[in-house]
Enzyme design. Structure first.
Site, PDB file in Angstrom:
ATOM      1  CE  LYS A 181       4.442  12.658  35.121  1.00  0.00           C
ATOM      2  NZ  LYS A 181       5.778  12.431  34.535  1.00  0.00           N
TER       3      LYS A 181
ATOM      4  CD  GLU B 199       7.074  -5.118  33.904  1.00  0.00           C
ATOM      5  OE1 GLU B 199       6.942  -4.187  34.710  1.00  0.00           O
ATOM      6  OE2 GLU B 199       6.342  -5.278  32.912  1.00  0.00           O
TER       7      GLU B 199
END
Ligand code: NAI
Ligand code: MG
Length: 506
Positions: free
Chosen positions: A195, A406
């Site tokens: 996917k 992050e």
């Protein structure tokens, strides 16, 4: 291919091609069962959300269909009994076809993702081709052992595929991440449902046609697009999927791990990072500056291993900061990703753009010093693309969010240190452990620091080196398991031990 499942497109660089838009199941194109779609946008020109194409988004039922096709293919003689050497032949054929379609694939990647075309063409596509060929070579070179025990008994081991593998890939290196996962999975004889990320659904569909053309039997590789919380979740929680491999955020990886527990799936997770880059006083300043810049500013800073925390020793700090700023000025040509001089394109989506800009505010609120950047660039493209100036914060401390979290953009924090011990402590003060870099001319120190850093990878006098021959992965909350290299095969095969008794009486 039904013509309602393709669209004829002309990319901004003038390249014309046929874009598939369906779900690729059993080597055939089908629409989604509930008619849901994903509309892909061009991030270079797209505050007005300039659309490229709409593709079908898999429902839970579609995922189930793809899994059934993969299960059937796993047992089918055309794949199950195919000699390992021939699996390698198919992978090599796929690599050849990717090479023949290199420009088209790179064009789609740049259009959909915003990365510079030269990077897509020479970086991403080289990686795809190289990875497929590398694992093609391994297909018939990974086998078991004979283990002698007593005079009456021995055992042998065989390597078996794990089974039906679900693979969920991100948007920052769509095709390359697909190749990292498909190469070892197919070399080991698995079947796959892969996917793509909803932000970059296009290149994988073009690639799917090449899988059929290469001659892989129906159902061996099924390619779907779909939303993470629908199609991704259906794959991760499916009772008939044996393995899930994922690259993306740590937060999503945690959910996937939970979902994968329903049937105790084998998992490989490659997640986030806040990788340190340490510059010691004795470093080669030019070398350190160049790599530090590439380490955070390439691919628009959208790299899991980006060296997003730069730690610089007192004696070289001022010189480094000046050189780093100069490097940004000289190298960071920002603009149209199809322009061959462009170093930095737009961020992939509005969501990523907003996220990075929110970290600029957070950094200011936390009291860090904004050295440069921190603003969007509105004179690029049509003035509406998701461009952000290379952003540098100094005066940071370890508890700040911009030091710990992050950001995933052209956004770096620079901190100073005095001693080696302090540098290692600072480097390791993170929940992540993916990449790390150390710049020094002192051989002993280089290896000592490399040993003491908590990370899956260390670069000595470099940053971001990644090579299909070398294992890639993280420790701590940066992931579980390894991709690439011979180690990448471990993730896609089980060892079966077969005990042999030659004695007739007990
Ligand atoms: P994400 O981790 O949510 O998405 C990555 C993939 O996971 C996509 O294919 C998505 O459809 C799928 N996914 C999302 N939710 C899912 C679920 N509940 N079940 C199964 N699959 C699911 O990351 P996203 O939202 O695209 O980006 C957010 C942040 O993640 C970025 O800012 C960055 O910090 C990090 N990231 C890290 C990457 C890496 O290379 N390690 C790549 C992409 C994002
Ligand atoms: Mg896009």
């Amino acid at each position: 291919m039904p013509s309602n499942l393709t669209v004829e497109l002309t990319a901004p660089n003038g390249r014309k091609y046929t874009q598939p838009t369906g779900l690729f199941i059993n080597n055939e194109w089908t629409p989604s069962s509930d008619g849901k779609t994903i509309t892909s946008i061009n991030p270079t020109t797209s505050s007005n959300e300039q659309e490229i194409a709409s593709v079908h988004a898999a429902s839970g039922d579609d995922v189930d269909r793809a899994v059934k096709a993969a299960r059937k293919a796993l047992k089918h003689p055309s794949w199950k009994n195919l000699p390992a050497t021939d699996r390698g032949v198919l992978l090599n054929r796929l690599a050849d076809l990717v090479e023949q379609n290199r420009e088209t694939l790179a064009t789609i990647e740049t259009w959909d993702n915003g990365k510079p075309y030269a990077d897509a063409l020479n970086g991403d596509l080289t990686e795809v081709i190289g990875t497929l060929r590398y694992y093609a070579g391994f297909a018939d070179k990974k086998f078991g052992q004979v283990i002698e025990t007593t005079p009456d008994k021995f055992a042998y081991t065989v390597r078996e595929p794990v089974g039906v593998c679900g693979q969920i890939i991100p948007w920052n290196f769509p095709l390359a991440m697909a190749a990292w996962k498909l190469g070892p999975a197919l070399a080991c004889g698995n079947t796959v449902v892969i996917k793509a990320a909803e932000q970059t659904p296009l290149s994988i569909l073009f690639f799917a046609n090449l899988i059929a053309e290469a001659g892989f039997p129906p159902g061996v590789v099924n390619v779907i697009n779909g939303y993470g919380n629908i199609a991704g979740a259906a794959l991760a929680s499916h009772m008939d999927v044996d393995k899930i491999a994922f690259t993306g955020s740590t937060a999503t990886a945690k959910q996937i791990m939970k979902m994968a527990s329903v049937n105790l799936k084998n998992i490989t997770l490659e997640t986030g990072g806040k990788s340190p880059l340490i510059v010691f006083d004795d470093a080669d300043l030019d070398q350190a500056t160049e790599w530090a810049h590439i380490g955070i500013m390439s691919n628009q800073g959208q790299i899991c291993t980006a060296t997003s925390r730069i730690l610089v020793q007192d004696g070289i700090y001022d010189k480094f900061l000046a050189a780093f700023r100069a490097q940004i000025k000289n190298i960071s040509k920002i603009g149209d990703p199809f322009d061959e001089n462009t170093f930095q394109g737009p961020q992939v989506t509005k969501a990523q753009y907003d996220r990075i800009m929110s970290y600029v505010d957070i950094g200011k609120q936390e009291g860090a010093k904004l050295e440069c950047g921190g603003e969007p660039l509105t004179d690029m493209g049509d003035g509406k693309g998701y461009f952000i100036q290379p952003t540098v914060f100094t005066g940071v401390s370890e508890n700040m969010r911009i030091y710990q979290e992050e950001v995933f953009g052209p956004f770096v924090v620079i901190q100073r240190f005095s001693t080696e011990e302090q540098a290692v402590d600072l480097a390791n003060n993170t929940t992540y452990g993916l990449g790390s870099a150390v710049f020094t001319q002192n051989l002993v120190r280089a290896h000592r620091v490399a040993k003491n850093i908590e990370a899956g990878m260390v670069w000595i006098n470099s940053s971001q080196d990644s090579d299909w021959r070398i294992p890639f992965g993280g420790v701590k909350q940066s992931g579980i398991g390894r991709e690439l290299g011979e180690a990448g095969l471990e993730a896609y095969s089980n060892i079966k031990a077969i005990h042999v008794n030659m004695k007739s009486k007990l």
